[in-house]
Structures are given as C-alpha cells and as structure tokens.
Design a protein around this motif. Structure first.
Motif, PDB file in Angstrom:
ATOM      1  N   UNK A 154       0.825  -1.318  -0.054  1.00  0.00           N
ATOM      2  CA  UNK A 154       0.062   0.000  -0.096  1.00  0.00           C
ATOM      3  C   UNK A 154       0.794   1.167   0.246  1.00  0.00           C
ATOM      4  N   UNK A 155       1.985   1.200   0.908  1.00  0.00           N
ATOM      5  CA  UNK A 155       2.875   2.573   0.799  1.00  0.00           C
ATOM      6  C   UNK A 155       3.765   2.597  -0.669  1.00  0.00           C
ATOM      7  N   UNK A 156       4.120   1.419  -1.381  1.00  0.00           N
ATOM      8  CA  UNK A 156       4.740   1.530  -2.635  1.00  0.00           C
ATOM      9  C   UNK A 156       3.706   2.002  -3.782  1.00  0.00           C
ATOM     10  N   UNK A 157       2.353   1.529  -3.799  1.00  0.00           N
ATOM     11  CA  UNK A 157       1.194   1.902  -4.707  1.00  0.00           C
ATOM     12  C   UNK A 157       0.544   3.245  -4.308  1.00  0.00           C
ATOM     13  N   UNK A 158       0.971   3.940  -3.335  1.00  0.00           N
ATOM     14  CA  UNK A 158       0.265   4.696  -2.806  1.00  0.00           C
ATOM     15  C   UNK A 158      -1.309   4.582  -2.602  1.00  0.00           C
ATOM     16  N   UNK A 159      -1.703   3.514  -2.289  1.00  0.00           N
ATOM     17  CA  UNK A 159      -3.134   3.352  -2.319  1.00  0.00           C
ATOM     18  C   UNK A 159      -3.898   3.692  -0.927  1.00  0.00           C
ATOM     19  N   UNK A 160      -5.048   4.055  -0.879  1.00  0.00           N
ATOM     20  CA  UNK A 160      -5.705   4.367   0.414  1.00  0.00           C
ATOM     21  C   UNK A 160      -6.276   3.135   1.089  1.00  0.00           C
ATOM     22  N   UNK A 161      -6.178   2.985   2.425  1.00  0.00           N
ATOM     23  CA  UNK A 161      -6.789   1.914   3.256  1.00  0.00           C
ATOM     24  C   UNK A 161      -7.915   2.420   3.986  1.00  0.00           C
ATOM     25  N   UNK A 162      -8.467   1.375   4.395  1.00  0.00           N
ATOM     26  CA  UNK A 162      -9.658   1.691   5.449  1.00  0.00           C
ATOM     27  C   UNK A 162      -8.871   1.744   6.672  1.00  0.00           C
ATOM     28  N   UNK A 163      -8.861   2.786   7.445  1.00  0.00           N
ATOM     29  CA  UNK A 163      -8.223   3.008   8.816  1.00  0.00           C
ATOM     30  C   UNK A 163      -9.303   2.931   9.892  1.00  0.00           C
ATOM     31  N   UNK A 164     -10.563   2.993   9.869  1.00  0.00           N
ATOM     32  CA  UNK A 164     -11.538   2.928  10.804  1.00  0.00           C
ATOM     33  C   UNK A 164     -12.573   1.832  10.662  1.00  0.00           C
ATOM     34  N   UNK A 165     -13.277   1.524  11.593  1.00  0.00           N
ATOM     35  CA  UNK A 165     -14.279   0.610  11.185  1.00  0.00           C
ATOM     36  C   UNK A 165     -15.454   1.140  10.523  1.00  0.00           C
ATOM     37  N   UNK A 166     -15.743   0.220   9.735  1.00  0.00           N
ATOM     38  CA  UNK A 166     -17.167   0.567   9.030  1.00  0.00           C
ATOM     39  C   UNK A 166     -18.338   0.426   9.712  1.00  0.00           C
ATOM     40  N   UNK A 167     -18.911   1.412  10.035  1.00  0.00           N
ATOM     41  CA  UNK A 167     -20.245   1.305  10.972  1.00  0.00           C
ATOM     42  C   UNK A 167     -21.280   0.387  10.384  1.00  0.00           C
ATOM     43  N   UNK A 168     -21.575   0.748   8.847  1.00  0.00           N
ATOM     44  CA  UNK A 168     -22.633  -0.261   8.520  1.00  0.00           C
ATOM     45  C   UNK A 168     -22.426  -1.734   8.659  1.00  0.00           C
ATOM     46  N   UNK A 169     -21.276  -2.092   8.226  1.00  0.00           N
ATOM     47  CA  UNK A 169     -20.825  -3.490   8.325  1.00  0.00           C
ATOM     48  C   UNK A 169     -20.686  -3.915   9.709  1.00  0.00           C
ATOM     49  N   UNK A 170     -20.159  -3.134  10.659  1.00  0.00           N
ATOM     50  CA  UNK A 170     -20.148  -3.453  11.893  1.00  0.00           C
ATOM     51  C   UNK A 170     -21.591  -3.814  12.715  1.00  0.00           C
TER      52      UNK A 170
END
Length: 119
Positions: A47-63
């Motif tokens: 993710x750092x090499x490709x500079x892609x964004x990642x989900x860093x918090x819990x998704x409330x809907x799926x939770x």
C-alpha cells in the motif's frame, strides 16, 4: 417425571434441531463475512509503494450488520442447544458438540468485537 412423547413428534423435533443448527452456522458465516468488511485494514508495504488508500477505521454499517448476524446466530444456537438438551433427556439424540463450539465461538468473537470497537 417427564411425559412420554410420540416417536413421530421426537423425529420432527430432531429435524428442527438439525435445521436450527444449520441456520446458526449460516448466521455465523455471514457474520464473519461482515466482520471482514467492517474491520480496518492494516497498512502494509504494498500500500505504501502503490500509494493506495486503506480503510483505517471501522465501517459502521458492516459493524452493525456483524452485530446483528452474530447476535441472531448466538440466539438461534441457544434455542438449538436447549432443544438438544431436551431431546437428550428423552434419550432420542446425543449432545451435539458443534452447537457448544458454535456458542463458545460466537460469544467469544462478540466479546472480542465489543472490546476492539470500543478501544
């Protein structure tokens, strides 16, 4: 002393027990699927090499969906376990270990999730 049940009724209750067991496991699997999409993704090397964004918090809907499916699964498993104990006392079946494992796993994962999301 317990009242003697007819064999046909006990066979029907045994089929209900099997159906409840399958429904409980189905809810458990769907809940795990929802947990996968609710959890934050760890940042890794790619993710750092490709500079892609990642989900860093819990998704409330799926939770919320995870909590619903896991809670319903635990409740269905409790009903199935109660029916299993009833049928065991009638000498019509053995104790289904998979129901005990499902109940322990479901409750354990729910407790882990509640602690993880609250921190």
């Amino acid at each position: 002393m317990m009242k003697q049940q007819s064999p046909a009724r006990l066979r029907k209750l045994n089929k209900v027990l099997g159906t409840l067991s399958l429904v409980g496991w189905s809810f458990f699997i769907v809940a795990l699927y929802m947990y996968h999409y609710a959890a934050p993704n760890p940042d890794n090397f790619y993710d750092q090499i490709l500079d892609s964004s990642v989900q860093t918090t819990w998704n409330a809907t799926y939770a919320d969906m995870f909590m619903f499916f896991m809670s319903v699964g635990v409740l269905v498993t409790l009903v199935a376990l109660a029916l299993n104990v009833y049928l065991y006392r009638m000498h019509r079946t053995h104790i289904w270990i998979n129901l005990i494992l499902l109940l322990l796993a479901g409750c354990g994962i729910l407790l882990y999730f509640v602690r993880a999301i609250s921190s």
